[in-house]
Design an enzyme around this catalytic site. Structure first.
Site, mmCIF file in Angstrom:
data_model
loop_
_atom_site.group_PDB
_atom_site.id
_atom_site.type_symbol
_atom_site.label_atom_id
_atom_site.label_comp_id
_atom_site.label_asym_id
_atom_site.label_seq_id
_atom_site.Cartn_x
_atom_site.Cartn_y
_atom_site.Cartn_z
ATOM 1 N N ASP A 9 0.618 -1.267 0.159
ATOM 2 C CA ASP A 9 -0.120 -0.266 0.184
ATOM 3 C C ASP A 9 0.515 1.065 0.096
ATOM 4 O O ASP A 9 1.988 1.290 0.129
ATOM 5 C CB ASP A 9 -0.783 0.049 1.340
ATOM 6 C CG ASP A 9 -2.279 1.140 1.588
ATOM 7 O OD1 ASP A 9 -2.371 2.094 -0.391
ATOM 8 O OD2 ASP A 9 -1.790 2.132 2.603
ATOM 9 N N ASP A 11 0.083 4.944 0.858
ATOM 10 C CA ASP A 11 0.051 5.612 1.769
ATOM 11 C C ASP A 11 -0.144 5.347 3.372
ATOM 12 O O ASP A 11 -1.004 4.416 3.763
ATOM 13 C CB ASP A 11 -1.581 6.539 1.754
ATOM 14 C CG ASP A 11 -2.258 7.411 -0.146
ATOM 15 O OD1 ASP A 11 -0.842 8.066 -0.441
ATOM 16 O OD2 ASP A 11 -3.270 7.671 -0.113
ATOM 17 N N GLY A 47 -7.738 3.810 3.408
ATOM 18 C CA GLY A 47 -7.926 2.334 2.312
ATOM 19 C C GLY A 47 -8.754 2.058 1.510
ATOM 20 O O GLY A 47 -9.311 1.990 0.360
ATOM 21 N N VAL A 48 -10.330 3.069 1.719
ATOM 22 C CA VAL A 48 -11.303 3.811 0.933
ATOM 23 C C VAL A 48 -11.296 4.107 -0.219
ATOM 24 O O VAL A 48 -10.789 4.961 0.078
ATOM 25 C CB VAL A 48 -12.692 3.537 2.347
ATOM 26 C CG1 VAL A 48 -12.463 2.150 3.334
ATOM 27 C CG2 VAL A 48 -12.384 4.336 2.225
ATOM 28 N N ARG A 50 -12.160 7.239 -2.629
ATOM 29 C CA ARG A 50 -12.577 8.912 -2.165
ATOM 30 C C ARG A 50 -13.676 9.998 -1.710
ATOM 31 O O ARG A 50 -14.352 10.190 -0.481
ATOM 32 C CB ARG A 50 -11.512 10.280 -2.832
ATOM 33 C CG ARG A 50 -11.215 11.533 -2.476
ATOM 34 C CD ARG A 50 -11.377 12.403 -3.892
ATOM 35 N NE ARG A 50 -9.741 11.557 -4.437
ATOM 36 C CZ ARG A 50 -9.600 12.134 -5.801
ATOM 37 N NH1 ARG A 50 -10.092 12.520 -6.788
ATOM 38 N NH2 ARG A 50 -8.254 11.794 -5.818
ATOM 39 N N SER A 117 -5.608 4.973 -4.496
ATOM 40 C CA SER A 117 -5.283 6.106 -5.008
ATOM 41 C C SER A 117 -4.814 6.734 -5.872
ATOM 42 O O SER A 117 -4.364 6.440 -7.157
ATOM 43 C CB SER A 117 -4.475 7.274 -4.324
ATOM 44 O OG SER A 117 -3.973 8.044 -4.374
ATOM 45 N N LYS A 118 -5.627 7.647 -6.768
ATOM 46 C CA LYS A 118 -5.679 8.054 -8.326
ATOM 47 C C LYS A 118 -4.336 8.902 -7.832
ATOM 48 O O LYS A 118 -4.459 9.756 -8.759
ATOM 49 C CB LYS A 118 -6.880 8.815 -8.952
ATOM 50 C CG LYS A 118 -8.551 8.360 -8.968
ATOM 51 C CD LYS A 118 -9.282 8.683 -9.403
ATOM 52 C CE LYS A 118 -10.155 7.519 -9.570
ATOM 53 N NZ LYS A 118 -10.133 6.755 -10.783
ATOM 54 N N ASN A 119 -3.649 9.548 -6.783
ATOM 55 C CA ASN A 119 -2.604 10.623 -6.625
ATOM 56 C C ASN A 119 -1.431 9.659 -6.569
ATOM 57 O O ASN A 119 -0.369 10.228 -6.439
ATOM 58 C CB ASN A 119 -2.631 11.024 -5.276
ATOM 59 C CG ASN A 119 -4.318 12.238 -5.896
ATOM 60 O OD1 ASN A 119 -4.031 13.265 -6.426
ATOM 61 N ND2 ASN A 119 -4.645 12.328 -4.711
ATOM 62 N N ASP A 171 -1.053 -0.627 6.587
ATOM 63 C CA ASP A 171 -1.449 0.433 7.936
ATOM 64 C C ASP A 171 -3.332 0.617 7.661
ATOM 65 O O ASP A 171 -3.900 1.579 8.406
ATOM 66 C CB ASP A 171 -1.261 1.034 7.700
ATOM 67 C CG ASP A 171 -1.927 2.570 6.119
ATOM 68 O OD1 ASP A 171 -2.322 2.140 5.531
ATOM 69 O OD2 ASP A 171 -1.872 3.824 6.600
HETATM 70 C C1 BG6 Z 1 -6.355 5.302 0.028
HETATM 71 C C2 BG6 Z 1 -5.923 6.391 1.092
HETATM 72 O O1 BG6 Z 1 -4.814 4.572 -0.257
HETATM 73 O O2 BG6 Z 1 -6.601 6.215 -0.620
HETATM 74 C C3 BG6 Z 1 -7.644 6.332 1.155
HETATM 75 O O3 BG6 Z 1 -5.767 5.652 2.643
HETATM 76 C C4 BG6 Z 1 -7.753 7.744 -0.074
HETATM 77 O O4 BG6 Z 1 -7.697 7.097 2.463
HETATM 78 C C5 BG6 Z 1 -7.990 6.379 -0.930
HETATM 79 O O5 BG6 Z 1 -9.789 7.566 0.105
HETATM 80 C C6 BG6 Z 1 -8.280 7.399 -2.379
HETATM 81 O O6 BG6 Z 1 -7.263 8.856 -2.807
HETATM 82 P P1 BG6 Z 1 -7.072 9.606 -3.237
HETATM 83 O O7 BG6 Z 1 -5.713 10.333 -3.563
HETATM 84 O O8 BG6 Z 1 -7.774 9.105 -5.022
HETATM 85 O O9 BG6 Z 1 -8.250 10.988 -2.819
HETATM 86 MG MG MG Z 2 -2.685 3.303 3.508
#
Ligand code: BG6
Ligand code: MG
Length: 213
Positions: A9, A11, A47-48, A50, A117-119, A171
């Site tokens: 993972d 974040d 983990g969930v 956005r 995450s998309k980031n 995590d």
């Molecule tokens: C996960 C985070 O890694 O990414 C979540 O733990 C978050 O909290 C999810 O909602 C989506 O991330 P992002 O960067 O696309 O908003």
């Molecule tokens: Mg995480």
């Protein structure tokens, strides 16, 4: 070797962007008049997706929002978050994380990112790891987020490995559940160590070496 691949993972595992998620959601919550958005609330966002994370915030207000307004709120939070990410650099990659990853790679174990995450790619580029992993499975290639196992099963596919030969490092409790459902062993860090389904519990990232090397 106990595992041929390790799926990380991002974040809260590779870097501390979980804290920036929290701060960005807190800023949005305050704009909505919610003064008691806490780290405990934020635990449920790990983990969930956005949009699901937004619902955790909106539970704390009586205000009602249309779907369009919710998308705008999630976008606003993402703008706050991206401003924080833009300040990141290689200094935000901890030495014990980089040294552990280097040692795992040196043994020929394949490594992937498995993040909702998309980031994710932007973060990896900020900390100098964009080309480091053998595969990246993230918010751009999935239709379901954790606790669904899709992000990890796709990471294993990208690595060309069977889930039973891979370890997932997480995590988030949602991530441990995703790993278990997908047929992976899991190593828990931070709050995920409370999850009874984790195969291993780590105090620090470098504890991984004793398990996989
Ligand atoms: C996960 C985070 O890694 O990414 C979540 O733990 C978050 O909290 C999810 O909602 C989506 O991330 P992002 O960067 O696309 O908003
Ligand atoms: Mg995480």
């Amino acid at each position: 070797m106990k595992y041929d691949g390790i799926i990380f993972d991002l974040d809260g595992v590779i870097c501390s962007t979980d804290e920036y998620h929290y701060l960005a959601w807190k800023k949005l919550a305050e704009k909505l008049g919610i003064k008691d958005f806490t780290k405990k609330d934020n635990e449920r966002q790990r983990g969930v997706s956005r949009m699901e994370s937004l619902e955790v915030v909106l539970e704390k207000t009586d205000k009602k929002f249309t779907q369009e307004e919710k998308v705008a709120l999630a976008t606003e939070k993402n703008e706050y978050y991206k401003q924080m990410l833009a300040q990141m650099s290689k200094k935000d990659l901890a030495d014990d994380v980089k040294d552990t990853l280097d040692a795992i790679k040196a043994k020929g174990i394949r490594i992937a990112i498995g993040s909702s995450s998309k980031n994710a790619k932007f973060i990896l580029s900020r900390i100098g790891l964009l080309d480091y992993f053998d595969a990246i499975s993230d918010g751009d290639n999935i239709t379901r987020t954790k606790p669904d196992p899709q992000v990890f099963t796709m990471a294993a596919q990208f690595l060309g490995l069977d889930p039973c030969r891979c370890l997932v490092v997480e995590d988030a409790e949602a991530g441990i559940m995703a790993g278990k459902t997908g047929g992976f062993d899991t190593a828990a860090l931070g709050s995920a160590t409370k999850c009874p389904y984790a195969t291993y519990r780590l105090s620090t990232f470098s504890d991984l070496k004793a398990i996989v090397l």
